[in-house]
Design a protein around this motif. Structure first.
Motif, PDB file in Angstrom:
ATOM      1  N   HIS A  71      20.927  -4.957  20.718  1.00 32.57           N
ATOM      2  CA  HIS A  71      22.203  -4.462  20.216  1.00 32.57           C
ATOM      3  C   HIS A  71      22.037  -2.954  20.096  1.00 32.57           C
ATOM      4  O   HIS A  71      20.958  -2.482  19.721  1.00 32.57           O
ATOM      5  CB  HIS A  71      22.509  -5.042  18.831  1.00 32.57           C
ATOM      6  N   PRO A  72      23.054  -2.171  20.408  1.00 32.30           N
ATOM      7  CA  PRO A  72      22.914  -0.721  20.288  1.00 32.30           C
ATOM      8  C   PRO A  72      22.438  -0.287  18.896  1.00 32.30           C
ATOM      9  O   PRO A  72      21.567   0.576  18.774  1.00 32.30           O
ATOM     10  CB  PRO A  72      24.316  -0.202  20.603  1.00 32.30           C
ATOM     11  N   ALA A  73      22.955  -0.904  17.840  1.00 31.22           N
ATOM     12  CA  ALA A  73      22.540  -0.532  16.485  1.00 31.22           C
ATOM     13  C   ALA A  73      21.071  -0.869  16.236  1.00 31.22           C
ATOM     14  O   ALA A  73      20.360  -0.117  15.566  1.00 31.22           O
ATOM     15  CB  ALA A  73      23.417  -1.237  15.460  1.00 31.22           C
ATOM     16  N   CYS A  74      20.585  -1.978  16.778  1.00 33.40           N
ATOM     17  CA  CYS A  74      19.173  -2.354  16.600  1.00 33.40           C
ATOM     18  C   CYS A  74      18.264  -1.362  17.318  1.00 33.40           C
ATOM     19  O   CYS A  74      17.193  -1.009  16.816  1.00 33.40           O
ATOM     20  CB  CYS A  74      18.926  -3.768  17.118  1.00 33.40           C
ATOM     21  N   LEU A  75      18.680  -0.895  18.504  1.00 36.33           N
ATOM     22  CA  LEU A  75      17.880   0.071  19.249  1.00 36.33           C
ATOM     23  C   LEU A  75      17.827   1.409  18.520  1.00 36.33           C
ATOM     24  O   LEU A  75      16.758   2.010  18.381  1.00 36.33           O
ATOM     25  CB  LEU A  75      18.438   0.249  20.660  1.00 36.33           C
ATOM     26  N   VAL A  76      18.960   1.885  18.015  1.00 36.78           N
ATOM     27  CA  VAL A  76      18.992   3.145  17.266  1.00 36.78           C
ATOM     28  C   VAL A  76      18.125   3.023  16.012  1.00 36.78           C
ATOM     29  O   VAL A  76      17.327   3.906  15.709  1.00 36.78           O
ATOM     30  CB  VAL A  76      20.443   3.537  16.898  1.00 36.78           C
ATOM     31  N   TRP A 115      24.391   4.703  22.860  1.00 37.04           N
ATOM     32  CA  TRP A 115      23.611   5.257  21.761  1.00 37.04           C
ATOM     33  C   TRP A 115      24.535   5.669  20.613  1.00 37.04           C
ATOM     34  O   TRP A 115      24.276   5.357  19.457  1.00 37.04           O
ATOM     35  CB  TRP A 115      22.799   6.462  22.244  1.00 37.04           C
ATOM     36  N   GLU A 116      25.625   6.344  20.952  1.00 32.56           N
ATOM     37  CA  GLU A 116      26.569   6.783  19.913  1.00 32.56           C
ATOM     38  C   GLU A 116      27.229   5.589  19.230  1.00 32.56           C
ATOM     39  O   GLU A 116      27.473   5.624  18.039  1.00 32.56           O
ATOM     40  CB  GLU A 116      27.637   7.709  20.529  1.00 32.56           C
ATOM     41  N   ARG A 117      27.525   4.531  19.994  1.00 31.98           N
ATOM     42  CA  ARG A 117      28.107   3.327  19.407  1.00 31.98           C
ATOM     43  C   ARG A 117      27.132   2.697  18.406  1.00 31.98           C
ATOM     44  O   ARG A 117      27.525   2.255  17.325  1.00 31.98           O
ATOM     45  CB  ARG A 117      28.481   2.331  20.498  1.00 31.98           C
ATOM     46  N   GLY A 118      25.835   2.672  18.760  1.00 30.50           N
ATOM     47  CA  GLY A 118      24.837   2.133  17.851  1.00 30.50           C
ATOM     48  C   GLY A 118      24.668   2.988  16.606  1.00 30.50           C
ATOM     49  O   GLY A 118      24.561   2.477  15.482  1.00 30.50           O
ATOM     50  N   ALA A 119      24.694   4.308  16.781  1.00 31.09           N
ATOM     51  CA  ALA A 119      24.570   5.223  15.644  1.00 31.09           C
ATOM     52  C   ALA A 119      25.775   5.092  14.713  1.00 31.09           C
ATOM     53  O   ALA A 119      25.653   5.125  13.493  1.00 31.09           O
ATOM     54  CB  ALA A 119      24.416   6.660  16.124  1.00 31.09           C
TER      55      ALA A 119
END
Length: 123
Positions: A71-76, A115-119
């Motif tokens: 998930h983008p948030a998990c990666l960030v 990346w921005e979506r996860g952040a």
């Protein structure tokens, strides 16, 4: 008296296999509910069996041999734990943010929008 029975050589027992938790998480990954992140916080839990979060997952491009998806948030979150604070500027090349896989440490990139979506999900 009968002759003594010869003793067999000791062998270790077979490994026990996956735990129940590991089997459940593997099924959730297959169903797309959980990402490959070790500490995926967006997957199902005892309190929330049906996660309301975005199920989209992103793969790290250009990371040779890496097949993990996050998930983008998990990666960030994983990159921040690895030493990248939220205020630091990530290296961006051709619209890709350079990251390393939290599982296998292969280096590659993810689209800047992901990346921005996860952040934003962590804010």
């Amino acid at each position: 008296p009968p002759p003594p029975v010869p003793k067999r050589a000791w062998t270790p027992p077979p490994p026990p296999g996956l735990t129940l938790r590991q089997r459940i998480e593997a099924g959730e990954r297959t169903a797309g509910l959980r990402c490959d992140g070790v500490s995926c916080g967006l997957g199902p839990s005892d309190e929330e069996p049906e996660p309301a979060a975005d199920r989209a997952r992103v793969r790290i491009r250009g990371a040779e041999g890496c097949t993990h998806a996050f998930h983008p948030a998990c990666l960030v979150s994983a990159e921040r734990v690895a030493g990248w604070g939220p205020e630091e500027v990530r290296a961006v090349q051709d619209g890709m943010v350079l990251v390393s896989c939290p599982v296998c440490r292969a280096v590659g990139g993810v689209p800047h929008e992901e990346w921005e979506r996860g952040a934003a999900a962590l804010a």
